[in-house]
Motif scaffolding. Structure first.
Motif, short mmCIF file in Angstrom:
data_model
loop_
_atom_site.label_atom_id
_atom_site.label_comp_id
_atom_site.label_asym_id
_atom_site.label_seq_id
_atom_site.Cartn_x
_atom_site.Cartn_y
_atom_site.Cartn_z
N ARG A 1 3.01 6.50 -13.86
CA ARG A 1 3.84 6.26 -15.26
C ARG A 1 4.56 4.64 -15.24
O ARG A 1 5.24 4.21 -15.99
N GLU A 2 4.07 4.03 -14.09
CA GLU A 2 4.53 2.64 -13.76
C GLU A 2 4.14 1.77 -15.04
O GLU A 2 3.18 1.95 -15.74
N LEU A 3 4.85 0.74 -15.22
CA LEU A 3 4.65 -0.13 -16.38
C LEU A 3 3.47 -0.95 -16.34
O LEU A 3 3.01 -1.43 -14.81
N PHE B 1 2.01 -1.33 -9.88
CA PHE B 1 1.34 -0.46 -9.35
C PHE B 1 1.87 0.60 -8.52
O PHE B 1 2.99 0.35 -8.19
N ASN B 2 1.13 1.79 -8.50
CA ASN B 2 1.84 2.70 -7.44
C ASN B 2 1.78 2.23 -6.05
O ASN B 2 0.94 1.84 -5.60
N PRO B 3 3.03 2.24 -5.36
CA PRO B 3 3.16 1.54 -4.21
C PRO B 3 2.38 2.37 -3.04
O PRO B 3 2.23 1.68 -1.98
N LEU B 4 2.22 3.48 -3.43
CA LEU B 4 1.28 4.34 -2.31
C LEU B 4 -0.43 3.79 -2.43
O LEU B 4 -0.96 4.11 -1.33
N ILE B 5 -0.61 3.08 -2.91
CA ILE B 5 -2.00 2.30 -3.08
C ILE B 5 -2.24 1.50 -1.69
O ILE B 5 -3.20 1.22 -1.08
N ILE B 6 -1.13 0.74 -1.42
CA ILE B 6 -1.09 -0.03 -0.16
C ILE B 6 -1.40 0.86 1.12
O ILE B 6 -2.37 0.46 1.82
N GLY B 7 -1.12 2.37 1.18
CA GLY B 7 -1.41 3.04 2.26
C GLY B 7 -2.98 3.20 2.10
O GLY B 7 -3.92 3.25 3.20
N GLU B 8 -3.28 3.63 0.81
CA GLU B 8 -5.09 3.76 0.64
C GLU B 8 -5.87 2.68 1.02
O GLU B 8 -6.90 2.82 1.58
N LEU B 9 -5.25 1.75 0.50
CA LEU B 9 -6.18 0.42 0.90
C LEU B 9 -6.17 0.29 2.43
O LEU B 9 -7.32 -0.32 2.98
N VAL C 1 -9.26 -3.98 -5.08
CA VAL C 1 -7.78 -3.66 -5.38
C VAL C 1 -7.65 -2.72 -6.60
O VAL C 1 -7.09 -1.92 -6.79
N VAL C 2 -8.25 -3.51 -7.74
CA VAL C 2 -7.92 -2.90 -8.92
C VAL C 2 -8.41 -1.49 -9.42
O VAL C 2 -7.80 -0.50 -9.99
N LYS C 3 -9.53 -1.37 -8.56
CA LYS C 3 -10.21 -0.12 -8.78
C LYS C 3 -9.24 1.31 -8.04
O LYS C 3 -9.01 2.12 -8.57
N ALA C 4 -8.52 0.83 -6.83
CA ALA C 4 -7.56 1.48 -6.42
C ALA C 4 -6.35 1.79 -7.38
O ALA C 4 -5.59 2.83 -7.46
N ILE C 5 -6.06 0.65 -7.89
CA ILE C 5 -4.83 0.62 -8.68
C ILE C 5 -5.15 1.56 -9.94
O ILE C 5 -4.40 2.35 -10.41
N ILE C 6 -6.33 1.65 -10.63
CA ILE C 6 -6.68 2.52 -11.78
C ILE C 6 -6.64 3.96 -11.14
O ILE C 6 -6.20 4.61 -12.16
N ARG C 7 -7.30 4.21 -10.22
CA ARG C 7 -7.24 5.76 -9.65
C ARG C 7 -6.14 6.03 -9.25
O ARG C 7 -5.92 7.32 -9.04
N ASN C 8 -4.94 5.48 -9.00
CA ASN C 8 -3.68 5.75 -8.40
C ASN C 8 -2.70 5.82 -9.63
O ASN C 8 -1.50 5.69 -9.18
N ARG C 9 -3.02 5.15 -10.87
CA ARG C 9 -1.88 5.04 -11.97
C ARG C 9 -1.19 6.04 -12.13
O ARG C 9 -1.68 7.17 -12.34
#
Length: 779
Positions: A529-531, A535-543, A519-527
């Motif tokens: 301006r979020e604090l 995390f970018n909510p769109l990563i749910i779709g990618e996962l 999951v963290v790999k997906a967060i990193i590549r989709n980061r």
């Protein structure tokens, strides 16, 4: 000794004939008078003699001596008449009918026995009756007649068959018989001078004799078995004769009259070996010994044959019988002279020790009468059952052919009827109404798509396939199987550590730490301006796309399985309802096209569903939030349970010698440890939240996809209205050329239909005849 007087009823005008006739008459008197004086019963018909001294035709045609009437009593005649009527229907090629077959080695005296039994003067020169099987069919008729025809062998070419079948002669005088048989042999190709001639034939000479006093009886004379090749007889001829004999004597409803000649040691006569092969218990074999007068009186050979006649050596349940045929010198004697000479011999020779019922042609007639009657009476119920089975099979084959399809109107009517039946059965299968013989199921058969009877229950099979699809999607549809409990919460996540590669055939198991790293790999590549910690909510779709990547292939396989089952169902149904020619044309030109169109529509619908899945998930189902909350509460409850365990204090009970303690919880410590259990690492916190969202949306969409595939794809495009692929409405829209091309009968089907209709007609008549007799008092 007082002698009685039996008048010889000889017309006085016969005494006025020329001297040759008077000499013949004198010879008769010399034979009969001694027997008459000894009190031996004599036959009493009116004798008339032609110029050559043979038993001559009366004014109405060939005569039949009263001795033939001994073959049947009223009850026997009724039973045998029944078989004759069945035989007359033409059922010999379909069913084995009761008959008497005279068989033996060459020159054993078979034809002479048959001639004496039937009192038909067959030609005796050149062994004409031994070159082929001769069927003598005796039947009741209003006038005397004799019809000869040749039944061609099935293996002959069609042209030869047609030529042979055209042969047929009817005569009213036995004197014409030799010339007619010469013609028959020529038709069969026996004795011809061309290269195609042969010594023997598989064809059958049929001699049908009719008359008001003729018994209903069939007798068959077979060619004599040959041991060695001779001039004019090849090895192929030897084998052919053996084949003809085997074909007749092996029929279970044949009584074998095994003829052996006393002029040869019976151990060297192979007919006994042949009949014991097909009738090992001797239940339907009667041994007949001929030419006993050729054996020297008092010799060992004579004693051996007397022992054989007593059934002491080769045992037959039907026993043995001895007859004396006419010698060469007696060749021109009449049947009456022949019988008188035979009676004299058995009265004076050493064979007189045998029972009177076991010697002589007259007692043989009576014996055969009883044997044949009991045999036929026993076989009638079995024959009725065999006939019923053959009739049902023929009707079923004709039903498959359907109505005649010669004209365009016939073709359209046939297709309309066929489509109506097809529509009815197919609709029942789709709706799950398994009534009728078509849906009969063998409980011992495994319910799989490979089973024809299982495929017929189409709705049940589709339900089974849908359930298998749902189970496979639930167990194997995800790319990763993620462990969510049993591990400590990591203090930090190393996103650079490798994650196991996806497996195309089964889910890859990930530990909790490996799941968070994925999951963290997906967060990193989709980061963006979020604090930190968000995390970018769109990563749910990618996962989700990666986790559900196998859904498409599983659904495609399921659609192919359902389409294949439907295809097999339609082909099985057509195969059951129509002949092969119509089935193949309908399947290739229409049914297969309809199945392919439905498959294509289903695949297209599935592609639309997969396109929807590749979009960012949209959800309004509260099950999503409930699942997230359950994941969070499960994680916190595991953490709280651990903190409670750490904050629990166990105090020994005062004055108690056991290990029992009292437990108390340190609330301050519990609150402190529970508060510290939350991971301060914002990345870990964000990964937990994202993973919870993935699990929740996956469960929601899995149920939606399962329902969409089974309803929108399988049901809507493959199963629903499957009966409409071939319905009366569909047929009504086809042009005349199409209906003619699809349903017109080829020449082979026309011939098959004519054959079946003729077969059923014969079987129906035979069935009615036997049914009346079976219900009567005879059987």
């Amino acid at each position: 000794m007082k002698h009685t007087t039996t008048p010889l009823n000889i017309p006085i005008d016969k005494l006025a004939k020329p001297s040759q006739d008077r000499v013949c008459l004198a010879a008769v008197i010399r034979v009969i008078l001694p027997l008459h004086r000894e009190g031996i019963p004599l036959p009493t018909p009116v004798f008339s003699y032609d110029i050559i001294g043979r038993h001559a035709p009366s004014d109405n045609g060939p005569s039949n001596t009263l001795s033939l009437e001994a073959l049947q009593s009223d009850e026997q005649r009724m039973v045998l008449d029944t078989v004759a009527q069945v035989r007359k229907c033409g059922l010999e090629s379909i069913l084995a009918l009761p008959q008497l077959v005279v068989c033996g080695d060459q020159s054993a005296g078979k034809s002479s026995v048959l001639e004496a039994l039937t009192e038909i003067p067959f030609p005796r020169n050149d062994e004409l009756c031994t070159r082929f099987a001769t069927e003598i069919i005796m039947r009741r008729a209003t006038i005397e007649s004799l019809t000869i025809k040749v039944i061609p062998d099935d293996e002959r070419p069609i042209v030869e068959k047609e030529s042979i079948q055209r042969f047929g002669e009817t005569i009213t005088d036995f004197a014409e018989l030799p010339s007619i048989m010469d013609k028959a042999m020529t038709v069969m190709g026996i004795g011809a001078t061309n290269s195609q001639s042969s010594a023997f034939a598989r064809d059958v000479l049929s001699v049908e004799i009719g008359g008001p006093s003729r018994p209903q009886l069939t007798l068959v004379d077979l060619p004599g078995l040959i041991q060695n090749e001779t001039k004019g007889v090849t090895r192929a001829d030897v084998e052919l004769v053996r084949e003809i004999t085997d074909r007749y004597i092996s029929q279970p409803r044949t009584i074998c009259l095994a003829v052996v000649s006393a002029t040869n040691d019976y151990a060297n006569q192979p007919i006994l070996t042949e009949v014991r092969k097909v009738d090992p218990e001797g239940e339907r074999t009667l041994g007949i010994i001929t030419k006993p007068d050729r054996v020297p009186a008092g010799s060992g050979s004579e004693g051996a044959y007397i022992s054989l006649a007593r059934n002491e050596d080769i045992f037959f349940k039907l026993g043995w019988h001895v007859v004396k045929n006419r010698s060469f010198e007696e060749g021109d004697s009449s049947f009456a002279e022949r019988n008188a000479s035979e009676a004299s011999y058995f009265r004076l020779s050493n064979f007189s020790c045998l029972p009177k019922g076991n010697v002589g042609i007259d007692s043989l007639r009576e014996r055969l009468s009883k044997l044949l009657f009991e045999h036929v009476k026993q076989e009638l119920p079995k024959l009725h059952n065999d006939l019923t089975k053959a009739l049902n099979d023929s009707r079923q084959q004709l039903d498959i052919l359907g109505n005649r399809r010669s004209s365009p109107a016939d073709c359209r009517e046939y297709l309309m009827q066929l489509s109506l039946h097809f529509h009815k059965v197919c609709s029942a299968a789709v709706e799950g109404r398994y009534e009728g013989i078509y849906f009969k199921y063998d409980s011992a058969t495994t319910f799989t798509p490979q089973s024809p009877c299982a495929v017929r229950r189409l709705r049940a099979m589709v339900q089974k396939l849908n359930a298998n699809f749902s189970e496979k999607l639930r167990k194997s549809g995800h790319t990763y199987f993620m462990e969510r409990s049993g591990e400590a919460i990591p203090s930090e996540i190393d996103g650079d550590m490798p994650i196991p590669s996806p497996n195309p055939t089964k889910p890859v198991k990930l530990s909790r730490n490996e799941s968070l790293r994925w999951v963290v790999k997906a967060i990193i590549r989709n980061r963006g301006r979020e604090l930190q910690g968000n995390f970018n909510p769109l990563i749910i779709g990618e996962l989700f796309w990666e986790q559900s990547a196998r859904w498409g292939s599983i659904a495609t396989d399921h659609i192919e399985d359902v389409v294949d089952v439907c295809r097999r169902f339609l082909h099985e149904l057509l195969q059951d309802l129509c002949p092969k020619d119509v089935q193949s044309r309908l399947s290739s030109s229409h049914i297969e096209d309809a199945v392919r169109a439905r498959s294509a529509a289903a695949v297209k619908e599935l592609e639309q569903l997969l396109v929807d899945l590749r979009e960012h998930p949209i959800n309004y189902n509260h099950y999503y939030t409930e699942t997230i909350e359950k994941c969070r509460m499960k994680r916190e409850s595991q953490s709280l349970a651990k903190c409670v365990e750490n904050a629990t204090i166990h105090t020994p009970l005062p004055g108690c010698q056991s290990t029992h303690t009292s437990a108390s919880i340190d609330i301050d410590r519990l609150c402190r440890e529970f508060g510290q259990s939350r991971n301060p690492d914002m990345d870990v916190y964000g990964c937990e939240i994202a993973l919870d969202g993935l699990i929740a949306i996956y469960k929601v969409f899995q149920k939606v996809f399962d329902a969409n595939v089974t309803i929108q794809v399988v049901e809507r495009h493959v199963i629903r209205d499957l009966e409409s692929v071939f319905s009366p409405l569909t047929v009504s829209r086809w042009p005349e050329s199409d209906t003619t091309d699809l349903a017109s009968e080829p020449a082979t089907i026309m011939r098959q239909r004519a054959f079946l209709e003729d077969r059923i007609s014969k079987l129906n008549i035979g069935h009615d005849i036997l049914r009346k007799v079976i219900k009567g008092t005879v059987c």
